[in-house]
Design a protein around this motif. Structure first.
Motif, PDB file in Angstrom:
ATOM      1  N   LEU A 105       4.636  -5.057   2.780  1.00 23.86           N
ATOM      2  CA  LEU A 105       5.967  -4.470   2.909  1.00 23.86           C
ATOM      3  C   LEU A 105       6.209  -3.376   1.869  1.00 23.86           C
ATOM      4  CD1 LEU A 105       8.129  -7.641   3.689  1.00 23.86           C
ATOM      5  CD2 LEU A 105       7.329  -5.878   5.280  1.00 23.86           C
ATOM      6  N   SER A 106       5.752  -3.581   0.640  1.00 20.77           N
ATOM      7  CA  SER A 106       5.951  -2.561  -0.399  1.00 20.77           C
ATOM      8  C   SER A 106       5.165  -1.295  -0.082  1.00 20.77           C
ATOM      9  CB  SER A 106       5.562  -3.103  -1.775  1.00 20.77           C
ATOM     10  OG  SER A 106       4.213  -3.528  -1.800  1.00 20.77           O
ATOM     11  N   THR A 107       3.983  -1.451   0.494  1.00 19.36           N
ATOM     12  CA  THR A 107       3.192  -0.285   0.892  1.00 19.36           C
ATOM     13  C   THR A 107       3.889   0.482   2.014  1.00 19.36           C
ATOM     14  OG1 THR A 107       1.161  -1.442   0.309  1.00 19.36           O
ATOM     15  CG2 THR A 107       0.938   0.473   1.745  1.00 19.36           C
ATOM     16  N   PHE A 108       4.439  -0.239   2.963  1.00 18.26           N
ATOM     17  CA  PHE A 108       5.161   0.388   4.073  1.00 18.26           C
ATOM     18  C   PHE A 108       6.362   1.191   3.565  1.00 18.26           C
ATOM     19  CE2 PHE A 108       8.194   0.173   7.689  1.00 18.26           C
ATOM     20  CZ  PHE A 108       7.422   0.822   8.634  1.00 18.26           C
ATOM     21  N   VAL A 109       7.053   0.671   2.576  1.00 23.39           N
ATOM     22  CA  VAL A 109       8.211   1.363   2.001  1.00 23.39           C
ATOM     23  C   VAL A 109       7.786   2.694   1.375  1.00 23.39           C
ATOM     24  CG1 VAL A 109       9.943   1.285   0.153  1.00 23.39           C
ATOM     25  CG2 VAL A 109       9.612  -0.685   1.641  1.00 23.39           C
ATOM     26  N   VAL A 110       6.649   2.728   0.692  1.00 21.33           N
ATOM     27  CA  VAL A 110       6.164   3.980   0.094  1.00 21.33           C
ATOM     28  C   VAL A 110       5.969   5.036   1.176  1.00 21.33           C
ATOM     29  CG1 VAL A 110       4.262   5.084  -1.148  1.00 21.33           C
ATOM     30  CG2 VAL A 110       5.095   2.851  -1.884  1.00 21.33           C
ATOM     31  N   GLY A 111       5.490   4.627   2.342  1.00 20.49           N
ATOM     32  CA  GLY A 111       5.298   5.568   3.439  1.00 20.49           C
ATOM     33  C   GLY A 111       6.588   6.165   3.954  1.00 20.49           C
ATOM     34  N   LEU A 112       7.705   5.474   3.729  1.00 17.34           N
ATOM     35  CA  LEU A 112       9.010   5.964   4.191  1.00 17.34           C
ATOM     36  C   LEU A 112       9.813   6.655   3.099  1.00 17.34           C
ATOM     37  CD1 LEU A 112      10.172   2.826   6.242  1.00 17.34           C
ATOM     38  CD2 LEU A 112       9.166   4.940   7.153  1.00 17.34           C
ATOM     39  N   LEU A 113       9.369   6.577   1.856  1.00 15.96           N
ATOM     40  CA  LEU A 113      10.153   7.023   0.699  1.00 15.96           C
ATOM     41  C   LEU A 113      10.329   8.547   0.681  1.00 15.96           C
ATOM     42  CD1 LEU A 113      11.529   6.129  -1.938  1.00 15.96           C
ATOM     43  CD2 LEU A 113       9.305   6.355  -3.076  1.00 15.96           C
TER      44      LEU A 113
END
Length: 557
Positions: A105-113
């Protein structure tokens, strides 16, 4: 149940049942995904610098990006403590399901940041927060997976079984490089730098779903179930692990006599080699990824080989031998890497060595935590340009008050200038003019602005990277089994996780930043290698004196 071999080298006794195959597959696939998520950041550090640290100068921004990369490593020991405790209380399987979910989930958030340009300082703050969550998750993941697999393995096969966990770190790195390269080629460099870099982060959510599905099929480890059934579990694993000297002593021995050296060899062979080629040698990033991927794929089977061999001859001799050989050969290998990767740079450094002639009092450590300081002394002007250009130089002390100058072989002397009395605008204009003249002088002396891909000796670069990766397999292949065997079942997850993640999270994770800083301070592109060499040699000495071989230990005793 029918057993089937899965290819142990030269040993027909190495057969693995269907259930064991599921254990190895589920643990390994999940750990590959966690490493993939974690390494995406390091592989894209240059682009992340532009996206999230554009509010500071380029050099400081890159150092910040490396520090944010290292932040994920810094908190790994804390993740080991938190999730190690849960793993010894709650079970191995349940704990590493949680760590995988956090990582994905934290990796996915970086992709949206959104980038710095869109939301300002909030961008790097959120980025670092996601890196911290990743580090905490990885701190709990590895120990759980290694312990889980080792506790399923028959005695005499633990090195072989856990070597499949060990291969996952390199597999995760290779997967990240392959995905990045594929996206780069599909969308083009301009689009990739703008938005395409987000795709590798976003696809991790699919990988997360698949690996969670596989891991949900697992049962708890037999050693943990037996311990619980017999009522021998620890109610205070942290206190029992670190509050009692006999076990704390083992933790320290595991750290200093095994994992510290293993960690610096691992990160030198993979990440520092990547930074060296891309940032110092100025080799095209896509070419670097291709060559490194080929080398790592060629070296990866040796994780299994060394794990298997460690069941025969022991973990200790293989790990310490790898540390020693690497420490003795790093300087010649990286010298050869320079010759192969950027022969024009190597030729220029030999024919026209650069000297910075300056008053030491005029030279500052050029790192500003807030990115607002202007380094405008004459020595700083000269050194910042050379460091940015990847040019090796020698420092010669000049009399007090001397304006620094750069001497390029016997061809030219470029005086620097004092910018401390200038206005910000005047200094910026003067420096731009001076930088252009300095670049022209370096070009005239044969120093290339970047490596010519056509001149890169690609087979030699791959060979050197393979050798560096081969060292990694020696020290890393047997390490999980070695650590698991040092501690009792009731505190095993907690006790083995902490030295592993201090070694790899701190000694290894801070290697790129530390080595880069040493190079920038000395002007010698190879001086950063002293850090892994000294740590590796210390591990050889301490490991030889203090570590006891554990390949025949009964994990249920």
């Amino acid at each position: 149940m029918t057993d089937s071999a899965i290819g142990a080298p030269g040993d027909e006794e190495y057969v693995v049942g269907k259930n064991d195959k599921l254990v190895i597959l589920a643990s390994s696939v999940g750990t590959v995904i966690e490493w993939y998520d974690f390494y995406l950041y390091g592989s894209l550090a240059a682009i992340i610098t532009v996206q999230f640290f554009s509010g500071v100068n380029e050099t400081t921004g890159y150092i910040f990006a490396l520090m944010a990369f290292a932040a994920g490593f810094a908190v790994r020991p804390f993740g080991a403590i938190v999730f190690g405790r849960l793993g010894d209380l709650w079970g191995r399987k349940n704990t590493f399901l949680v760590t995988m979910l956090l990582m994905g989930l934290s990796t996915f958030v970086v992709g949206l940041l959104p980038p710095y340009a869109a939301i300002g300082i909030a961008a790097p703050i959120i980025l670092v927060l996601m890196r911290l969550i990743q580090g905490l998750a990885l701190g709990g993941e590895y120990g759980g997976a290694a312990t889980y697999v080792a506790e399923h393995a028959p005695r005499g096969k633990r090195g072989f079984y856990t070597s499949f966990i060990q291969i996952t770190a390199t597999a995760g790195l290779v997967l990240s490089l392959v995905v990045i390269l594929g996206v780069r080629l599909a969308v083009g460099e301009e689009a990739f730098a703008s938005w395409g870099w987000r795709i590798p982060f976003l696809v991790s959510i699919i990988l997360l779903a698949v690996s969670l599905w596989i891991r949900l099929k697992l049962a708890e480890s037999p050693s943990f179930k037996r311990m619980k059934a017999e009522g021998k579990g620890s109610k205070t694993p942290l206190k029992d692990s670190f509050g009692k000297w006999p076990n704390l002593k083992l933790v320290l021995i595991a750290l200093l006599g095994l994992t510290a050296g293993q960690a610096v060899i691992w990160y030198t062979g993979q990440f520092y080699a990547l930074f060296f080629l891309e940032r110092v040698m100025k080799v095209d990033a896509t070419l670097v990824y291709v060559l490194l991927t080929i080398a790592l794929l060629a070296a990866s089977p040796f994780f299994i080989f060394w794990g298997w061999l460690s069941d025969k001859v022991g973990r200790k001799p293989i790990i310490l031998a790898g540390c020693l050989i690497a420490a003795l050969t790093y300087f010649p290998l990286f010298n050869a890497l320079t010759q192969a990767a950027n022969p024009r740079l190597a030729a220029a450094a030999a024919s026209a060595p650069v000297v910075v002639y300056a008053d030491p009092a005029d030279c500052n450590v050029q790192f500003d935590p807030v990115g607002k300081t202007v380094f405008n002394q004459s020595c700083d002007v000269a050194k910042s340009h050379l460091a940015k250009a990847g040019v090796t130089y020698t420092n010669i002390e000049a009399p007090a008050g001397t304006v620094a100058e750069v001497r390029i072989g016997d061809q030219s002397v470029i005086p620097s200038f004092r910018g401390d009395a200038m206005s910000t605008a005047d200094f910026a204009a003067q420096k731009k003019t001076w930088d252009a003249g300095m670049s022209a002088a370096l070009t005239a002396a044969g120093y290339p602005a970047k490596a010519d891909s056509a001149l890169v000796n690609k087979p030699m670069v791959v060979l050197i990277l393979f050798i560096l990766g081969f060292y990694v397999t020696m020290v890393y292949g047997p390490i999980a089994a070695a650590l698991v065997e040092m501690f009792p079942t009731n505190i095993r997850y907690t006790s083995m996780s902490l030295p592993y993640h201090i070694g790899n999270g701190w000694f290894g994770g801070f290697l790129p930043t530390t080595a880069f800083a040493i190079v920038a301070a000395t002007g010698n592109i190879y001086s950063g290698l002293w850090y892994p060499i000294i740590v590796a040699l210390a591990t050889v000495v301490l490991g030889f004196l203090l570590v006891k071989e554990g390949k025949d230990v009964d994990l249920n005793a």
